[in-house]
Scaffold this motif. Structure first.
Motif, PDB file in Angstrom:
ATOM      1  N   THR A 181       9.567  -6.270  10.213  1.00 54.20           N
ATOM      2  CA  THR A 181       8.375  -6.404   9.294  1.00 54.20           C
ATOM      3  C   THR A 181       8.149  -5.160   8.338  1.00 54.20           C
ATOM      4  O   THR A 181       7.808  -5.565   7.310  1.00 54.20           O
ATOM      5  N   GLN A 184      10.777  -5.711   5.614  1.00 54.70           N
ATOM      6  CA  GLN A 184      10.316  -7.164   4.658  1.00 54.70           C
ATOM      7  C   GLN A 184       9.236  -6.917   3.904  1.00 54.70           C
ATOM      8  O   GLN A 184       9.182  -7.627   2.762  1.00 54.70           O
ATOM      9  N   LYS A 185       8.093  -6.166   4.375  1.00 50.68           N
ATOM     10  CA  LYS A 185       7.133  -6.043   3.572  1.00 50.68           C
ATOM     11  C   LYS A 185       6.919  -5.008   2.380  1.00 50.68           C
ATOM     12  O   LYS A 185       6.223  -4.959   1.555  1.00 50.68           O
ATOM     13  N   SER A 186       7.997  -4.125   2.817  1.00 50.06           N
ATOM     14  CA  SER A 186       7.977  -2.949   1.832  1.00 50.06           C
ATOM     15  C   SER A 186       8.765  -3.509   0.391  1.00 50.06           C
ATOM     16  O   SER A 186       9.840  -4.024   0.427  1.00 50.06           O
ATOM     17  N   LYS A 187       7.931  -3.095  -0.563  1.00 52.48           N
ATOM     18  CA  LYS A 187       8.748  -3.681  -1.956  1.00 52.48           C
ATOM     19  C   LYS A 187       9.233  -2.599  -2.566  1.00 52.48           C
ATOM     20  O   LYS A 187      10.153  -2.947  -3.226  1.00 52.48           O
ATOM     21  N   GLN A 195       5.638   3.858   5.454  1.00 48.70           N
ATOM     22  CA  GLN A 195       5.359   2.845   6.432  1.00 48.70           C
ATOM     23  C   GLN A 195       6.422   2.757   7.564  1.00 48.70           C
ATOM     24  O   GLN A 195       6.526   2.059   8.451  1.00 48.70           O
TER      25      GLN A 195
END
Length: 216
Positions: A181, A184-187, A195
């Motif tokens: 998660t 995948q969520k860290s841009k 995070q």
């Protein structure tokens, strides 16, 4: 001591969205690595050294790409420890070598020993030896000299229990959902650094969630 979460070796050979060894690029590299290998040990060592040495750790090179999926790590040629462990698992599983995921809780920066983060590595089952060995493909640098070793583990970091560091014994068949998660969520790499999964509580919560999902 390594404690597999299941004795079913097929669980450590499965493809998934993240361990996508059916990708043509992964299959091509896996075949290339296996061509000169005469034994299972040769192949396991070659795949390990490929990921360790040919895929830079994103933080070491001030990388800009946050990668997670094995094929993505190979395509972008960078990743942090978790991402690199995904690629190594994919390369070896594609060749029928069971590979799982292990985690450690380590001090992120010795300047602040209260700041701990999760670190990811692999364990590989060698049928010729009938046992698992752990390997850390994080990538070597000054102060980090991990090696493929059949006797004494030579991992990237020694675990310092006096600082609250933990070497978790469980060997997982799939990466932790919390790790996936976050990746995948860290841009951006800056977001990823903010995070990183770290606290013992967050790790335990992720493990509880994974257990619940496995029961479904």
């Amino acid at each position: 001591m390594i404690q597999p979460e299941t004795n079913d070796l097929s669980a450590y050979l499965a493809a998934s969205e993240v361990i996508d060894f059916e990708d043509p690029m992964i299959q091509a590299i896996s075949e290339e690595l296996s061509a000169p290998a005469k034994t299972e040990l040769d192949l396991a060592k070659a795949a390990y050294e490929f990921v360790r040495d040919q895929i830079p750790h994103s933080f070491d090179i001030n990388g800009s790409q946050v990668t997670c999926q094995a094929s993505e790590v190979l395509k972008q040629r960078e990743g942090i420890c978790f991402a690199k462990s995904h690629l190594l698992a994919a390369l070896l599983r594609e060749r029928g070598i069971p590979t799982g995921f292990c985690y450690q809780r380590l001090v992120l920066d010795d300047a602040d020993p209260t700041d701990l983060t999760l670190h990811g590595l692999n364990a590989v089952y060698l049928s010729s030896l009938k046992r698992w060995i752990r390997v850390d493909a994080r990538g070597n640098k000054p102060g980090v000299e991990a090696q493929f070793s059949l006797e004494t583990e030579v991992l990237a970091y020694p675990v310092r229990t006096e600082l609250g560091e933990i070497d978790y014994p469980t060997l997982y068949a799939q990466p932790l959902s919390t790790v996936i998660t976050v990746l995948q969520k860290s841009k951006t790499m800056a977001q990823l650094k903010d995070q990183l999964p770290g606290s013992n509580q967050s790790f335990l919560r992720s493990r509880q969630l994974d257990c619940q999902q496995n029961l479904r």
